[in-house]
Design a protein around this motif. Sequence first.
Motif, PDB file in Angstrom:
ATOM      1  N   LYS A  17     -27.460-142.913  47.494  1.00 21.26           N
ATOM      2  CA  LYS A  17     -27.068-141.512  47.332  1.00 21.26           C
ATOM      3  C   LYS A  17     -26.219-141.341  46.075  1.00 21.26           C
ATOM      4  N   GLU A  18     -25.251-142.229  45.869  1.00 22.11           N
ATOM      5  CA  GLU A  18     -24.390-142.138  44.686  1.00 22.11           C
ATOM      6  C   GLU A  18     -25.193-142.385  43.407  1.00 22.11           C
ATOM      7  N   LEU A  19     -26.159-143.298  43.478  1.00 25.09           N
ATOM      8  CA  LEU A  19     -27.017-143.560  42.325  1.00 25.09           C
ATOM      9  C   LEU A  19     -27.850-142.327  41.991  1.00 25.09           C
ATOM     10  N   TYR A  20     -28.335-141.650  43.020  1.00 25.95           N
ATOM     11  CA  TYR A  20     -29.121-140.425  42.817  1.00 25.95           C
ATOM     12  C   TYR A  20     -28.271-139.333  42.163  1.00 25.95           C
ATOM     13  N   ILE A  21     -27.027-139.144  42.670  1.00 23.54           N
ATOM     14  CA  ILE A  21     -26.133-138.114  42.123  1.00 23.54           C
ATOM     15  C   ILE A  21     -25.807-138.424  40.665  1.00 23.54           C
ATOM     16  N   PHE A  22     -25.507-139.716  40.372  1.00 21.29           N
ATOM     17  CA  PHE A  22     -25.198-140.113  39.001  1.00 21.29           C
ATOM     18  C   PHE A  22     -26.403-139.863  38.090  1.00 21.29           C
ATOM     19  N   SER A  23     -27.587-140.242  38.552  1.00 24.59           N
ATOM     20  CA  SER A  23     -28.799-140.054  37.748  1.00 24.59           C
ATOM     21  C   SER A  23     -29.072-138.575  37.496  1.00 24.59           C
ATOM     22  N   GLN A  24     -28.838-137.763  38.519  1.00 25.75           N
ATOM     23  CA  GLN A  24     -29.045-136.325  38.381  1.00 25.75           C
ATOM     24  C   GLN A  24     -28.092-135.741  37.344  1.00 25.75           C
ATOM     25  N   LYS A  25     -26.810-136.115  37.428  1.00 23.43           N
ATOM     26  CA  LYS A  25     -25.826-135.602  36.465  1.00 23.43           C
ATOM     27  C   LYS A  25     -26.118-136.107  35.057  1.00 23.43           C
ATOM     28  N   LEU A  26     -26.572-137.350  34.967  1.00 26.22           N
ATOM     29  CA  LEU A  26     -26.918-137.906  33.663  1.00 26.22           C
ATOM     30  C   LEU A  26     -28.052-137.111  33.024  1.00 26.22           C
ATOM     31  N   MET A  27     -29.078-136.790  33.816  1.00 29.62           N
ATOM     32  CA  MET A  27     -30.200-136.013  33.303  1.00 29.62           C
ATOM     33  C   MET A  27     -29.773-134.598  32.939  1.00 29.62           C
ATOM     34  N   GLU A  28     -28.948-133.973  33.789  1.00 27.88           N
ATOM     35  CA  GLU A  28     -28.457-132.622  33.494  1.00 27.88           C
ATOM     36  C   GLU A  28     -27.655-132.609  32.195  1.00 27.88           C
ATOM     37  N   THR A  29     -26.809-133.631  32.014  1.00 31.50           N
ATOM     38  CA  THR A  29     -25.996-133.713  30.800  1.00 31.50           C
ATOM     39  C   THR A  29     -26.876-133.888  29.571  1.00 31.50           C
ATOM     40  N   PHE A  30     -27.866-134.744  29.671  1.00 36.60           N
ATOM     41  CA  PHE A  30     -28.780-134.980  28.556  1.00 36.60           C
ATOM     42  C   PHE A  30     -29.508-133.696  28.170  1.00 36.60           C
ATOM     43  N   ILE A  31     -30.028-132.985  29.177  1.00 38.02           N
ATOM     44  CA  ILE A  31     -30.741-131.729  28.905  1.00 38.02           C
ATOM     45  C   ILE A  31     -29.788-130.680  28.332  1.00 38.02           C
ATOM     46  N   SER A  32     -28.554-130.645  28.848  1.00 35.04           N
ATOM     47  CA  SER A  32     -27.567-129.687  28.339  1.00 35.04           C
ATOM     48  C   SER A  32     -27.256-129.949  26.867  1.00 35.04           C
ATOM     49  N   LEU A  33     -27.083-131.208  26.510  1.00 34.10           N
ATOM     50  CA  LEU A  33     -26.790-131.545  25.107  1.00 34.10           C
ATOM     51  C   LEU A  33     -27.966-131.176  24.196  1.00 34.10           C
ATOM     52  N   LEU A  34     -29.181-131.416  24.675  1.00 33.96           N
ATOM     53  CA  LEU A  34     -30.360-131.007  23.907  1.00 33.96           C
ATOM     54  C   LEU A  34     -30.397-129.491  23.749  1.00 33.96           C
ATOM     55  N   SER A  35     -30.101-128.773  24.838  1.00 36.53           N
ATOM     56  CA  SER A  35     -30.119-127.313  24.811  1.00 36.53           C
ATOM     57  C   SER A  35     -29.094-126.764  23.826  1.00 36.53           C
TER      58      SER A  35
END
Length: 283
Positions: A8-26
């Motif tokens: 569960k923690e790995l999933y949350i971390f991965s989700q936030k990592l992807m959101e952050t990456f997309i946000s920086l691209l945006s």
Amino acid sequence: MTKAIYLKELYIFSQKLMETFISLLSVGFLSSFSVARRFKKLDINKKDDTCYILGNGPSLKADLEKNIELFCNNDVTVVNTMCKSPFYKTIKPKFYILLDPICFDPEWNEYDAVVEGLLRTDWDMFLFLPINLCPKEYHSIFATNPNLKVVFFNYTRVVGFSNISFFLYKHGLGMPYLRNVMTQAIMCAVNKGYKKILLYGADHSWTRDLDADEKNRIFIKDKHFYEDDVKRYLPVGMFREYLYQHYVTFLSHFIMDNYSKYRGARIINKTKHSFIEEYDTEE
């Protein structure tokens, strides 16, 4: 740590990592760094460190009648269609924010009323507009009124790891989920140095106003303080999207609560029977 908790923690971390990456691209592709710099340097000449933000929820009518003198004598932010109300010219707000995409659609039946209401503003006021959403012809419409100081902000979604998101919010390069004008009003107030922000008319009671007719068609009783309830049917298949959009609205308030504390500001929700769980309710 059990395997389930670890996953569960790995999933949350991965989700936030992807959101952050997309946000920086945006931010890199969609945000304007010159708009962010101008917003940060903007001199608003605050009366003090307190700002009042008035939403258009049904509870605002009673609050206006009770607190009109308070609003007239302090820095006030109003939003979207407030200029349709007779209270608009009484309060003479310092800030006005347009964010709802429908406000920029000439086909909207209230488009002319909002534009003309703003153009009749006869006191100095800052008009905040989203640079990524506002059509170019809108940029020049308000230039005809010298009382309106048009200020653009970046309408770019930024979520993910809070330390990165908060840095981007602080520098005007993005905002949380792009759903509700109240969270952007809070963002503007915090970023312009207000330390005490009071909310009125932030009912957010849409789920209470949902219903269905005998044919299972879902409708909402759209409520604003300045008009009678309007019965509006949701398009078939849109109910799930409707609920999701309101979920991210409340998630944005959760983010704004944490961001305001990070910036040393305090938000107080003075709206009675508000559905927003975040923020203090007493001064």
